[in-house]
Write a protein that holds these residues in place. Structure first.
Motif, short mmCIF file in Angstrom:
data_model
loop_
_atom_site.label_atom_id
_atom_site.label_comp_id
_atom_site.label_asym_id
_atom_site.label_seq_id
_atom_site.Cartn_x
_atom_site.Cartn_y
_atom_site.Cartn_z
N UNK A 90 0.84 -1.20 0.00
CA UNK A 90 0.00 0.00 0.00
C UNK A 90 0.87 1.25 0.00
N UNK A 91 0.27 2.33 -0.51
CA UNK A 91 0.87 3.66 -0.41
C UNK A 91 -0.23 4.63 0.00
N UNK A 92 0.18 5.70 0.67
CA UNK A 92 -0.74 6.75 1.06
C UNK A 92 -0.18 8.07 0.56
N UNK A 93 -0.96 8.75 -0.28
CA UNK A 93 -0.51 9.99 -0.91
C UNK A 93 -0.82 11.18 0.00
N UNK A 94 0.17 12.06 0.11
CA UNK A 94 0.01 13.25 0.94
C UNK A 94 0.38 14.50 0.14
N UNK A 95 -0.52 15.47 0.12
CA UNK A 95 -0.19 16.79 -0.40
C UNK A 95 -0.62 17.81 0.63
N UNK A 96 0.19 18.84 0.80
CA UNK A 96 -0.10 19.84 1.83
C UNK A 96 -1.30 20.72 1.49
N UNK A 97 -1.73 20.71 0.22
CA UNK A 97 -2.73 21.69 -0.19
C UNK A 97 -3.96 21.12 -0.89
N UNK A 98 -4.08 19.81 -0.96
CA UNK A 98 -5.32 19.20 -1.43
C UNK A 98 -5.34 17.73 -1.05
N UNK A 99 -6.50 17.12 -1.14
CA UNK A 99 -6.65 15.71 -0.82
C UNK A 99 -6.69 14.89 -2.10
N UNK A 100 -5.92 13.81 -2.11
CA UNK A 100 -5.94 12.88 -3.24
C UNK A 100 -7.07 11.86 -3.09
N UNK A 101 -7.73 11.84 -1.94
CA UNK A 101 -8.75 10.81 -1.67
C UNK A 101 -9.80 10.69 -2.76
N UNK A 102 -10.35 11.80 -3.30
CA UNK A 102 -11.38 11.63 -4.33
C UNK A 102 -10.88 10.98 -5.62
N UNK A 103 -9.55 10.98 -5.83
CA UNK A 103 -8.98 10.42 -7.05
C UNK A 103 -8.73 8.91 -6.92
N UNK A 104 -8.68 8.42 -5.68
CA UNK A 104 -8.30 7.02 -5.44
C UNK A 104 -9.20 6.04 -6.18
N UNK A 105 -10.53 6.18 -6.19
CA UNK A 105 -11.34 5.20 -6.92
C UNK A 105 -10.97 5.08 -8.40
N UNK A 106 -10.60 6.19 -9.04
CA UNK A 106 -10.19 6.12 -10.44
C UNK A 106 -8.85 5.40 -10.58
N UNK A 107 -7.94 5.65 -9.64
CA UNK A 107 -6.64 4.98 -9.68
C UNK A 107 -6.79 3.48 -9.44
N UNK A 108 -7.76 3.12 -8.60
CA UNK A 108 -7.98 1.69 -8.33
C UNK A 108 -8.41 0.95 -9.59
N UNK A 109 -9.10 1.62 -10.50
CA UNK A 109 -9.48 0.98 -11.75
C UNK A 109 -8.25 0.60 -12.57
N UNK A 110 -7.18 1.39 -12.43
CA UNK A 110 -5.97 1.15 -13.20
C UNK A 110 -5.00 0.21 -12.52
N UNK A 111 -4.96 0.26 -11.17
CA UNK A 111 -3.94 -0.51 -10.45
C UNK A 111 -4.53 -1.55 -9.50
#
Length: 315
Positions: A65-86
């Protein structure tokens, strides 16, 4: 803060130490590892790789697993789309929300929405925390390297040292969704107040990032917070062959032992340009820990078992 000469000496020592560790052993320990601190892009700051590339590299290494961190936005809403690819490659992906002014600050409404979109970790303020701003004026590596609109300094306490009401609401949400609370870049004094309040409100998953860097922890603070149940994460980028190198290899060992292997984890804290990638940083950190005398079982505890438990992953 290491001088340029100190950092160069540290990096050379790291290169010499890890050269003696077999690649197959390190790669074996990477399989099943979890990195809770990936700084891929897009971002306001230059990144070496984007989220897709970071996920591809982690999957290729066999990481769990990996957990993405950005100081200025959340990547959480993008995760379902990434799961389709990976999703068919055995890699789980997560993200969360950092409570800087750029994401809404200490706003329970934003936290509620992000938790309902799958955020697994809520960081207290980082780049816009008062403690961070006071440190960054000295051009430390806590600086953001990008000119954003000047931001009010955030704190979780009122002038009397009491936890703010909006922070209490956020802690209640974290407890309700049973996700991870990170102390962000708060001062250690604020972190003690925050974690005491969090535990009283039922928060079970506590994380401290790079406690010895910029947060003003003592070894006693590390030990005592670990005993209270916090996972103490060391940032690989501060110790390996990275432009962020700040500490000697021996200090990495001291920092881990302050909490104890059973309460420690390693996150890359990498993804910036002119640095190793997150996977390469984790590989170097694994080799460095082995060179410092930690057993393979101890390293696996720190890079796989402890972060898996914090995330609530089973099996």
């Amino acid at each position: 803060m290491a001088s340029a000469d100190d950092a160069n000496r540290n990096r050379e020592q790291v290169r010499q130490l890890i050269a003696g560790i077999d690649d197959d052993v390190a790669n074996g320990l990477l399989k099943g590892a979890i990195d809770l601190h990936v700084h891929s892009g897009p971002s306001t700051m230059p990144r070496k790789l984007d989220h897709m590339e970071a996920a591809d590299e982690a999957a290729a290494a066999g990481m769990r697993a990996v957990l993405f961190k950005d100081h200025h936005y959340s990547v959480a809403p993008v995760i379902p789309m990434m799961e389709r690819l990976f999703g068919d490659r055995g890699l789980s992906m997560f993200s969360g929300l950092v409570l800087n002014n750029s994401t809404g600050g200490l706003n329970p409404f934003v936290v509620d929405a992000q938790l309902k979109m799958g955020a697994k970790l809520i960081w207290m303020p980082t780049a816009q925390a008062g403690n961070h701003i006071r440190s960054a004026h000295r051009k430390t590596r806590l600086a953001t390297n990008v000119e954003l609109r000047p931001s009010p300094a955030l704190t979780v306490v009122d002038p009397y040292g009491k936890i703010l009401d909006e922070v209490k609401q956020i802690l209640d949400l974290i407890a309700e969704f049973d996700v991870i609370l990170s102390s962000g870049h708060l001062h250690v004094w604020e972190i003690w107040k925050l974690f005491d309040e969090a535990r009283s409100r039922g928060v079970k998953r506590l994380l401290v990032n790079h406690p010895m860097y910029g947060l003003h922890f003592t070894y006693e603070d590390v030990r005592d917070l670990a005993k209270l149940g916090a996972l103490i994460e060391q940032s690989a980028g501060l110790y390996v062959d990275s432009r962020f190198n700040t500490y000697t290899p021996e200090e990495l060992k001291e920092h881990i032992l302050a909490a104890g292997v059973e309460h420690s984890s390693i996150g890359s804290d990498l993804g910036q340009v002119d640095n190793p990638t997150p996977v390469e940083g984790m590989r170097q950190a694994i080799k460095l820990c082995l060179a410092l005398g930690f057993s393979e079982a101890e390293v696996r505890t720190m890079v796989a078992d402890n972060p898996a438990r914090l995330l609530g992953l089973t099996g």
